[in-house]
Design a protein around this motif. Structure first.
Motif, PDB file in Angstrom:
ATOM      1  N   HIS A  17       1.001  -1.071  -0.224  1.00  0.00           N
ATOM      2  CA  HIS A  17       0.447  -0.006   0.207  1.00  0.00           C
ATOM      3  C   HIS A  17       0.764   1.505   0.152  1.00  0.00           C
ATOM      4  CE1 HIS A  17      -4.272   1.875  -0.111  1.00  0.00           C
ATOM      5  NE2 HIS A  17      -3.725   2.718   1.208  1.00  0.00           N
ATOM      6  N   VAL A  18       1.621   1.566   0.665  1.00  0.00           N
ATOM      7  CA  VAL A  18       2.818   2.860   0.989  1.00  0.00           C
ATOM      8  C   VAL A  18       3.528   2.543   0.448  1.00  0.00           C
ATOM      9  CG1 VAL A  18       3.339   4.135   2.478  1.00  0.00           C
ATOM     10  CG2 VAL A  18       1.258   2.787   3.748  1.00  0.00           C
ATOM     11  N   ASP A  19       4.722   2.006   0.336  1.00  0.00           N
ATOM     12  CA  ASP A  19       5.299   1.536  -0.834  1.00  0.00           C
ATOM     13  C   ASP A  19       4.995   1.779  -1.858  1.00  0.00           C
ATOM     14  OD1 ASP A  19       6.453   1.342   2.274  1.00  0.00           O
ATOM     15  OD2 ASP A  19       7.003  -0.684   2.083  1.00  0.00           O
ATOM     16  N   LEU A  20       3.942   0.664  -2.503  1.00  0.00           N
ATOM     17  CA  LEU A  20       3.805   0.348  -3.538  1.00  0.00           C
ATOM     18  C   LEU A  20       3.518   2.346  -4.193  1.00  0.00           C
ATOM     19  CD1 LEU A  20       3.496  -0.593  -6.047  1.00  0.00           C
ATOM     20  CD2 LEU A  20       1.194  -1.361  -5.426  1.00  0.00           C
ATOM     21  N   LEU A  21       1.579   2.634  -3.837  1.00  0.00           N
ATOM     22  CA  LEU A  21       1.406   4.365  -3.858  1.00  0.00           C
ATOM     23  C   LEU A  21       2.679   5.292  -4.121  1.00  0.00           C
ATOM     24  CD1 LEU A  21      -1.175   3.184  -3.612  1.00  0.00           C
ATOM     25  CD2 LEU A  21      -2.071   5.174  -2.178  1.00  0.00           C
ATOM     26  N   VAL A  22       3.586   4.956  -3.080  1.00  0.00           N
ATOM     27  CA  VAL A  22       4.881   5.818  -3.131  1.00  0.00           C
ATOM     28  C   VAL A  22       5.406   5.890  -4.482  1.00  0.00           C
ATOM     29  CG1 VAL A  22       6.868   6.805  -2.462  1.00  0.00           C
ATOM     30  CG2 VAL A  22       5.177   6.543  -0.942  1.00  0.00           C
ATOM     31  N   SER A  23       5.670   4.558  -4.891  1.00  0.00           N
ATOM     32  CA  SER A  23       6.757   3.534  -6.099  1.00  0.00           C
ATOM     33  C   SER A  23       5.370   4.045  -7.019  1.00  0.00           C
ATOM     34  CB  SER A  23       7.082   2.288  -5.981  1.00  0.00           C
ATOM     35  OG  SER A  23       7.284   2.397  -6.722  1.00  0.00           O
ATOM     36  N   GLU A  24       5.005   4.585  -7.608  1.00  0.00           N
ATOM     37  CA  GLU A  24       3.857   4.462  -8.841  1.00  0.00           C
ATOM     38  C   GLU A  24       3.889   6.366  -8.612  1.00  0.00           C
ATOM     39  OE1 GLU A  24       0.983   0.711  -9.002  1.00  0.00           O
ATOM     40  OE2 GLU A  24       0.559   2.768  -7.873  1.00  0.00           O
ATOM     41  N   ALA A  25       3.982   7.046  -7.739  1.00  0.00           N
ATOM     42  CA  ALA A  25       3.578   7.842  -7.865  1.00  0.00           C
ATOM     43  C   ALA A  25       5.163   8.469  -8.359  1.00  0.00           C
ATOM     44  CB  ALA A  25       3.517   9.118  -6.409  1.00  0.00           C
ATOM     45  N   ALA A  26       6.418   7.585  -7.889  1.00  0.00           N
ATOM     46  CA  ALA A  26       7.404   8.537  -8.389  1.00  0.00           C
ATOM     47  C   ALA A  26       7.837   7.845  -9.647  1.00  0.00           C
ATOM     48  CB  ALA A  26       9.078   7.939  -7.733  1.00  0.00           C
ATOM     49  N   GLU A  27       6.966   7.285 -10.473  1.00  0.00           N
ATOM     50  CA  GLU A  27       7.239   6.972 -11.480  1.00  0.00           C
ATOM     51  C   GLU A  27       7.088   7.953 -12.975  1.00  0.00           C
ATOM     52  OE1 GLU A  27       5.593   3.249 -12.783  1.00  0.00           O
ATOM     53  OE2 GLU A  27       6.272   2.012 -11.460  1.00  0.00           O
ATOM     54  N   ARG A  28       5.815   8.807 -12.044  1.00  0.00           N
ATOM     55  CA  ARG A  28       5.664  10.249 -12.725  1.00  0.00           C
ATOM     56  C   ARG A  28       5.846  11.448 -12.216  1.00  0.00           C
ATOM     57  NH1 ARG A  28       0.793   7.536 -10.623  1.00  0.00           N
ATOM     58  NH2 ARG A  28       0.597   8.698  -9.415  1.00  0.00           N
ATOM     59  N   GLY A  29       7.008  11.026 -11.314  1.00  0.00           N
ATOM     60  CA  GLY A  29       7.426  12.432 -10.354  1.00  0.00           C
ATOM     61  C   GLY A  29       6.561  13.126  -9.830  1.00  0.00           C
ATOM     62  N   GLU A  30       5.921  12.287  -8.821  1.00  0.00           N
ATOM     63  CA  GLU A  30       4.967  13.448  -7.514  1.00  0.00           C
ATOM     64  C   GLU A  30       5.516  12.454  -6.441  1.00  0.00           C
ATOM     65  OE1 GLU A  30       1.308  14.078 -10.539  1.00  0.00           O
ATOM     66  OE2 GLU A  30       1.350  11.905  -9.918  1.00  0.00           O
ATOM     67  N   ALA A  31       6.008  12.168  -6.026  1.00  0.00           N
ATOM     68  CA  ALA A  31       6.397  11.296  -4.924  1.00  0.00           C
ATOM     69  C   ALA A  31       7.482  12.305  -3.956  1.00  0.00           C
ATOM     70  CB  ALA A  31       7.350   9.683  -4.328  1.00  0.00           C
ATOM     71  N   LEU A  32       7.446  12.289  -3.230  1.00  0.00           N
ATOM     72  CA  LEU A  32       7.939  13.190  -2.042  1.00  0.00           C
ATOM     73  C   LEU A  32       9.471  12.546  -2.182  1.00  0.00           C
ATOM     74  CD1 LEU A  32       8.055  16.200   0.078  1.00  0.00           C
ATOM     75  CD2 LEU A  32       7.723  14.155   1.294  1.00  0.00           C
ATOM     76  N   GLY A  33      10.204  11.299  -2.675  1.00  0.00           N
ATOM     77  CA  GLY A  33      11.103  10.828  -2.349  1.00  0.00           C
ATOM     78  C   GLY A  33      11.198   9.160  -1.772  1.00  0.00           C
ATOM     79  N   GLY A  34      12.545   8.579  -1.563  1.00  0.00           N
ATOM     80  CA  GLY A  34      12.334   7.402  -0.976  1.00  0.00           C
ATOM     81  C   GLY A  34      11.922   6.971   0.782  1.00  0.00           C
ATOM     82  N   ILE A  35      11.736   5.761   0.277  1.00  0.00           N
ATOM     83  CA  ILE A  35      11.433   5.537   1.932  1.00  0.00           C
ATOM     84  C   ILE A  35      12.805   4.705   2.686  1.00  0.00           C
ATOM     85  CG2 ILE A  35      10.061   4.116   3.142  1.00  0.00           C
ATOM     86  CD1 ILE A  35       8.256   4.104   0.992  1.00  0.00           C
ATOM     87  N   THR A  36      13.299   5.627   4.030  1.00  0.00           N
ATOM     88  CA  THR A  36      14.073   4.481   4.751  1.00  0.00           C
ATOM     89  C   THR A  36      12.408   3.457   5.576  1.00  0.00           C
ATOM     90  OG1 THR A  36      15.207   6.166   4.303  1.00  0.00           O
ATOM     91  CG2 THR A  36      15.365   4.808   6.938  1.00  0.00           C
ATOM     92  N   VAL A  37      13.235   2.287   5.756  1.00  0.00           N
ATOM     93  CA  VAL A  37      12.305   1.355   5.734  1.00  0.00           C
ATOM     94  C   VAL A  37      13.090   0.788   7.963  1.00  0.00           C
ATOM     95  CG1 VAL A  37      10.916  -1.101   6.357  1.00  0.00           C
ATOM     96  CG2 VAL A  37      10.759   0.580   4.651  1.00  0.00           C
ATOM     97  N   VAL A  38      12.236   1.029   8.115  1.00  0.00           N
ATOM     98  CA  VAL A  38      12.852   0.640   9.958  1.00  0.00           C
ATOM     99  C   VAL A  38      12.311  -0.316  10.813  1.00  0.00           C
ATOM    100  CG1 VAL A  38      13.190   1.106  12.522  1.00  0.00           C
ATOM    101  CG2 VAL A  38      12.869   2.977  10.543  1.00  0.00           C
ATOM    102  N   GLN A  39      12.931  -1.756  10.474  1.00  0.00           N
ATOM    103  CA  GLN A  39      12.406  -2.839  11.550  1.00  0.00           C
ATOM    104  C   GLN A  39      12.048  -2.977  12.778  1.00  0.00           C
ATOM    105  OE1 GLN A  39      14.855  -6.016  11.066  1.00  0.00           O
ATOM    106  NE2 GLN A  39      13.520  -6.431  12.151  1.00  0.00           N
ATOM    107  N   ASN A  40      11.285  -3.060  13.664  1.00  0.00           N
ATOM    108  CA  ASN A  40      10.775  -2.234  15.111  1.00  0.00           C
ATOM    109  C   ASN A  40      11.109  -3.493  15.926  1.00  0.00           C
ATOM    110  OD1 ASN A  40       9.817   0.020  14.780  1.00  0.00           O
ATOM    111  ND2 ASN A  40       7.854  -0.563  13.355  1.00  0.00           N
TER     112      ASN A  40
END
Length: 374
Positions: A17-40
């Motif tokens: 959901h979150v990661d995929l939406l950001v990835s799809e948006a990035a393909e159109r140049g509409e994402a804030l940037g990449g993601i750092t994932v933190v394992q809890n």
């Protein structure tokens, strides 16, 4: 420069959901940037996921379902995750990310993820301290670092946990922790006025994890976010909706989809059915489908009608039936039944309480019976 989005959690929902939406948006140049994932956690499966998430070639998300009655299957490659850190082992690096470039913090920490820990205390604010044990305390330390390093730089906290008004609730937890730790009042004021605690609702059925990383999900997706001044979004996407009335979206999802899932899990647990039974199989059996439909139409819909949402609810139900009858998702009732008692309190009890206030005399026998079995 490190990614501007920090995500707490590695689970399949965030991936699909979150990661995929950001990835799809990035393909159109509409994402804030990449993601750092933190394992809890120290869970070995989470560690394997985190290691695989950090790979540069991305990970697969399979979207399978029915759209307007027609089968759809798409394979997506999600490339939004740039690095993966561990909340304990890599705590200094996590703190550095928030001091520097993070603009949005996203979380989905599970059903007990916001529980506080008595062992967490003010000493953890020190630069050389170990990581706090609870997520609210970790967030407090990170925000304290940000306040010291760059108080004028905007920051949005965007939780995805299924809690009503989740942004406001998480903000209250962190502010209460700050006061309990006797943090300076200018910092508490900053938490209250400069951090955007953005309430949101996520709606997508993610049924299976892929190994070592990836997920299987339905095509339908919604990420609704409460509008407010200063809000920063991780991306622009058709599934990401900014709304002035988040509660309307919350009620439909919580009282129809989530309540429906929990009621099916309740029936499954009472009847001792096979461990591998899926939502699709239950929806195809009259002894499951009939009580679910009765509950929706006779015990939930009158409440939504009293709140002015009858027409919306009927439209949502039409699409929801198609989603639950998705022949491509193996959504196991055993998975839905995890933390079952807590889910009943969050998903069923509010409908009963709203009926008491808005529809006096509404019987709600199935909801009340499920709550009594707790």
């Amino acid at each position: 420069m490190s990614p501007p989005i920090l995500q707490f959690g590695t689970g399949r929902f965030l991936q699909a959901h979150v990661d995929l939406l950001v990835s799809e948006a990035a393909e159109r140049g509409e994402a804030l940037g990449g993601i750092t994932v933190v394992q809890n956690t120290r869970d070995p499966a989470s560690t394997r996921r985190a290691q695989a998430l950090a790979q540069a070639d991305g990970f697969p998300v399979l979207l399978r379902g029915l759209v307007a009655g027609q089968p759809v299957e798409m394979r997506k490659t999600c490339r939004s995750v740039r690095e993966a850190l561990h909340a304990v082992d890599d705590w200094p690096a996590v703190r550095d990310r928030v001091r520097e470039t993070v603009r949005v913090i996203v979380s989905n920490t599970g059903d007990n993820g916001w529980a506080l820990c008595r062992d967490d205390g003010q000493s953890l604010l020190a630069d050389t301290a170990a990581a706090p044990q609870s997520f609210p305390a970790r967030l407090l330390v990170l925000l304290h670092d940000r306040w010291q390093a760059a108080p004028a730089t905007g920051l949005t906290v965007l939780p995805c946990e299924l809690v009503a008004r989740n942004g406001a609730v998480l903000g209250d937890l962190v502010v209460a922790q700050a006061r309990a730790w006797h943090c300076p009042s200018p910092f508490v004021d900053w938490l209250l006025t400069q951090v955007v605690w953005a309430s949101s609702l996520v709606d997508r059925i993610v049924s299976e994890a892929l190994e070592p990383v990836g997920a299987v999900a339905e095509p339908y997706a919604l990420w609704a976010v409460q509008a407010q001044p200063g809000l920063q979004l991780p991306c622009r996407h058709p599934a990401l909706v900014v709304t002035d009335d988040l509660a309307r979206h919350e009620r439909l999802k919580l009282f129809l989809l989530n309540l429906g899932h929990t009621l099916l899990a309740e029936l499954w647990s009472l009847r001792g059915q096979p461990a591998g039974m899926t939502v699709l199989q239950a929806m195809q059996e009259e002894r499951y489908r009939e009580p679910l439909e009765h509950t929706w139409l006779e015990e939930v819909l009158p409440v939504l009608e009293a709140l002015g949402q009858r027409d919306e609810a009927l439209v949502y139900l039409d699409s929801l039936r198609e989603r639950l009858l998705n022949p491509f998702l193996a959504h196991r009732l055993a998975d839905i039944a995890q933390h079952h008692e807590q889910k009943k309190q969050r998903r069923l009890l509010p409908v009963v309480e709203l009926a008491r206030r808005h529809v006096p005399g509404l019987a709600q026998p199935r909801l009340r019976a499920a709550l009594k079995s707790s």
